[in-house]
Design a protein around this motif. Structure first.
Motif, PDB file in Angstrom:
ATOM      1  N   UNK A  39       0.825  -1.203   0.000  1.00 21.80           N
ATOM      2  CA  UNK A  39       0.000   0.000   0.000  1.00 21.80           C
ATOM      3  C   UNK A  39       0.866   1.263   0.000  1.00 21.80           C
ATOM      4  N   UNK A  40       1.950   1.240   0.749  1.00 19.61           N
ATOM      5  CA  UNK A  40       2.849   2.400   0.789  1.00 19.61           C
ATOM      6  C   UNK A  40       3.505   2.616  -0.564  1.00 19.61           C
ATOM      7  N   UNK A  41       3.915   1.528  -1.198  1.00 18.98           N
ATOM      8  CA  UNK A  41       4.548   1.634  -2.515  1.00 18.98           C
ATOM      9  C   UNK A  41       3.567   2.176  -3.548  1.00 18.98           C
ATOM     10  N   UNK A  42       2.317   1.717  -3.475  1.00 14.95           N
ATOM     11  CA  UNK A  42       1.295   2.245  -4.388  1.00 14.95           C
ATOM     12  C   UNK A  42       1.136   3.755  -4.222  1.00 14.95           C
ATOM     13  N   UNK A  43       1.090   4.198  -2.966  1.00 19.95           N
ATOM     14  CA  UNK A  43       0.913   5.623  -2.699  1.00 19.95           C
ATOM     15  C   UNK A  43       2.093   6.433  -3.219  1.00 19.95           C
ATOM     16  N   UNK A  44       3.303   5.974  -2.940  1.00 13.00           N
ATOM     17  CA  UNK A  44       4.488   6.733  -3.336  1.00 13.00           C
ATOM     18  C   UNK A  44       4.641   6.768  -4.855  1.00 13.00           C
ATOM     19  N   UNK A  45       4.392   5.635  -5.516  1.00 15.39           N
ATOM     20  CA  UNK A  45       4.559   5.589  -6.972  1.00 15.39           C
ATOM     21  C   UNK A  45       3.471   6.367  -7.700  1.00 15.39           C
ATOM     22  N   UNK A  46       2.311   6.483  -7.101  1.00 16.98           N
ATOM     23  CA  UNK A  46       1.214   7.203  -7.752  1.00 16.98           C
ATOM     24  C   UNK A  46       1.415   8.717  -7.711  1.00 16.98           C
ATOM     25  N   UNK A  47       2.244   9.183  -6.799  1.00 16.52           N
ATOM     26  CA  UNK A  47       2.496  10.609  -6.583  1.00 16.52           C
ATOM     27  C   UNK A  47       1.252  11.372  -6.142  1.00 16.52           C
ATOM     28  N   UNK A  48       0.223  10.648  -5.705  1.00 14.95           N
ATOM     29  CA  UNK A  48      -0.967  11.323  -5.197  1.00 14.95           C
ATOM     30  C   UNK A  48      -0.702  11.977  -3.844  1.00 14.95           C
ATOM     31  N   UNK A  49       0.382  11.584  -3.197  1.00 11.06           N
ATOM     32  CA  UNK A  49       0.747  12.188  -1.930  1.00 11.06           C
ATOM     33  C   UNK A  49       1.218  13.627  -2.103  1.00 11.06           C
ATOM     34  N   UNK A  50       1.552  14.012  -3.328  1.00 10.68           N
ATOM     35  CA  UNK A  50       2.135  15.323  -3.551  1.00 10.68           C
ATOM     36  C   UNK A  50       1.160  16.448  -3.208  1.00 10.68           C
ATOM     37  N   UNK A  74      -5.022  11.774   2.888  1.00  9.03           N
ATOM     38  CA  UNK A  74      -4.119  10.672   2.535  1.00  9.03           C
ATOM     39  C   UNK A  74      -4.798   9.323   2.771  1.00  9.03           C
ATOM     40  N   UNK A  75      -5.553   9.211   3.852  1.00 12.00           N
ATOM     41  CA  UNK A  75      -6.304   7.975   4.102  1.00 12.00           C
ATOM     42  C   UNK A  75      -7.292   7.722   2.974  1.00 12.00           C
ATOM     43  N   UNK A  76      -7.980   8.760   2.562  1.00  8.90           N
ATOM     44  CA  UNK A  76      -8.942   8.626   1.461  1.00  8.90           C
ATOM     45  C   UNK A  76      -8.233   8.169   0.187  1.00  8.90           C
ATOM     46  N   UNK A  77      -7.048   8.697  -0.065  1.00 15.75           N
ATOM     47  CA  UNK A  77      -6.283   8.284  -1.245  1.00 15.75           C
ATOM     48  C   UNK A  77      -5.924   6.802  -1.157  1.00 15.75           C
ATOM     49  N   UNK A  78      -5.403   6.396   0.000  1.00 15.02           N
ATOM     50  CA  UNK A  78      -4.946   5.007   0.144  1.00 15.02           C
ATOM     51  C   UNK A  78      -6.096   4.011   0.032  1.00 15.02           C
ATOM     52  N   UNK A  79      -7.261   4.370   0.526  1.00 16.79           N
ATOM     53  CA  UNK A  79      -8.397   3.449   0.474  1.00 16.79           C
ATOM     54  C   UNK A  79      -9.044   3.384  -0.901  1.00 16.79           C
ATOM     55  N   UNK A  80      -8.688   4.303  -1.786  1.00 18.86           N
ATOM     56  CA  UNK A  80      -9.292   4.289  -3.105  1.00 18.86           C
ATOM     57  C   UNK A  80      -8.312   4.213  -4.250  1.00 18.86           C
ATOM     58  N   UNK A  81      -7.035   3.947  -3.946  1.00 19.00           N
ATOM     59  CA  UNK A  81      -6.022   4.032  -4.995  1.00 19.00           C
ATOM     60  C   UNK A  81      -5.921   2.774  -5.862  1.00 19.00           C
ATOM     61  N   UNK A  82      -6.413   1.649  -5.375  1.00 14.34           N
ATOM     62  CA  UNK A  82      -6.313   0.419  -6.165  1.00 14.34           C
ATOM     63  C   UNK A  82      -7.455   0.319  -7.180  1.00 14.34           C
ATOM     64  N   UNK A 108      -7.301  -2.562   6.419  1.00 21.92           N
ATOM     65  CA  UNK A 108      -6.540  -2.041   7.555  1.00 21.92           C
ATOM     66  C   UNK A 108      -5.145  -1.608   7.115  1.00 21.92           C
ATOM     67  N   UNK A 109      -4.523  -2.384   6.244  1.00 22.67           N
ATOM     68  CA  UNK A 109      -3.181  -2.049   5.769  1.00 22.67           C
ATOM     69  C   UNK A 109      -3.174  -0.719   5.032  1.00 22.67           C
ATOM     70  N   UNK A 110      -4.220  -0.428   4.285  1.00 21.25           N
ATOM     71  CA  UNK A 110      -4.306   0.846   3.565  1.00 21.25           C
ATOM     72  C   UNK A 110      -4.371   2.018   4.536  1.00 21.25           C
ATOM     73  N   UNK A 111      -5.139   1.866   5.604  1.00 24.20           N
ATOM     74  CA  UNK A 111      -5.221   2.930   6.606  1.00 24.20           C
ATOM     75  C   UNK A 111      -3.884   3.108   7.308  1.00 24.20           C
ATOM     76  N   UNK A 112      -3.250   2.001   7.670  1.00 23.43           N
ATOM     77  CA  UNK A 112      -1.957   2.074   8.348  1.00 23.43           C
ATOM     78  C   UNK A 112      -0.898   2.711   7.461  1.00 23.43           C
ATOM     79  N   UNK A 113      -0.938   2.422   6.179  1.00 22.91           N
ATOM     80  CA  UNK A 113       0.025   3.023   5.247  1.00 22.91           C
ATOM     81  C   UNK A 113      -0.138   4.536   5.217  1.00 22.91           C
ATOM     82  N   UNK A 114      -1.380   4.999   5.226  1.00 22.63           N
ATOM     83  CA  UNK A 114      -1.629   6.445   5.229  1.00 22.63           C
ATOM     84  C   UNK A 114      -1.109   7.089   6.506  1.00 22.63           C
ATOM     85  N   UNK A 115      -1.384   6.455   7.632  1.00 19.39           N
ATOM     86  CA  UNK A 115      -0.910   6.988   8.910  1.00 19.39           C
ATOM     87  C   UNK A 115       0.613   6.973   8.972  1.00 19.39           C
TER      88      UNK A 115
END
Length: 217
Positions: free
Chosen positions: A9-20, A58-66, A85-92
């Motif tokens: 989940x963390x890798x998905x978030x970082x590679x998507x650049x949605x965290x920017x 960020x939580x919203x992004x992680x729960x909807x990024x897949x 749960x892993x998606x929420x933890x990755x956001x936190x």
């Protein structure tokens, strides 16, 4: 398996650049709201409060990024609830270090006014923890599977973040108010109760959301 899901989940978030976008929003909050030389506790309170909507985002992004297909594959391999749960933890896990860096930076440029730097850091980190966890609760309750509409989800996130910062009884409001009051009186309070309350709130929110995956996904 949980560690692998968290890395995924963390890798998905970082590679998507949605965290920017959340990162830039938080940077704007700090640049606009924090001034060098102002009382440290008030500045820390603002920095913590600003992190709440950012964490919810960020939580919203992680729960909807897949994509749906990928989500189904992960659910089949590891279980839908554990993946949620892993998606929420990755956001936190992404928002918390950002808050810690902000606390260090704000403390470095602010006026301690007789307050020990260690005390200021500890109080700021606890308030940041309370706001991160409260933001995680808001983000979890305002996206899938509880809310699927993008428009309603975003509106609920904004409203929920605002209410979490102004409603009496909110752990985030309690922590931020304590810091702002401390800035006026030059006294430090450690918002342990706020951090613990936010942990309980986040756990309940995640439990509700996880439960909903059994009948909404």
């Amino acid at each position: 398996m949980t560690t692998a899901l968290l890395r995924y989940q963390t890798d998905l978030l970082l590679r998507s650049q949605r965290w920017l976008a959340p990162l830039l929003l938080y940077a704007v909050f700090l640049v606009v709201g924090v001034r060098a030389g102002e009382p440290v506790l008030g500045a820390l309170g603002f920095a913590a409060a600003a992190l709440l909507p950012v964490t919810a985002w960020v939580v919203r992004i992680c729960l909807g990024q897949e994509p749906a297909a990928a989500r189904n594959v992960v659910a089949a391999a590891a279980g839908r609830q554990r993946a949620h749960v892993a998606a929420v933890l990755a956001a936190v896990a992404c928002a918390a270090p950002l808050g810690a860096v902000a606390v260090l930076g704000v403390t470095a440029v602010s006026d301690l006014r007789g307050i020990g730097s260690a005390e200021a850091l500890a109080s700021g980190l606890l308030a940041t923890t309370a706001c991160v966890l409260t933001g995680a609760a808001v983000g979890t309750l305002t996206t899938r599977p509880l809310l699927r509409s993008q428009g309603w989800s975003l509106a609920a996130l904004v409203l929920g973040s605002l209410l979490a910062l102004v409603t009496s009884g909110s752990p985030a409001k309690y922590a931020v108010t304590g810091l702002i009051t401390g800035a006026r009186t030059a006294t430090v309070t450690m918002p342990w109760a706020a951090a613990l309350g936010a942990l309980v709130l986040a756990a309940v929110a995640v439990a509700v959301s996880v439960r909903a995956t059994a009948w909404r996904e």
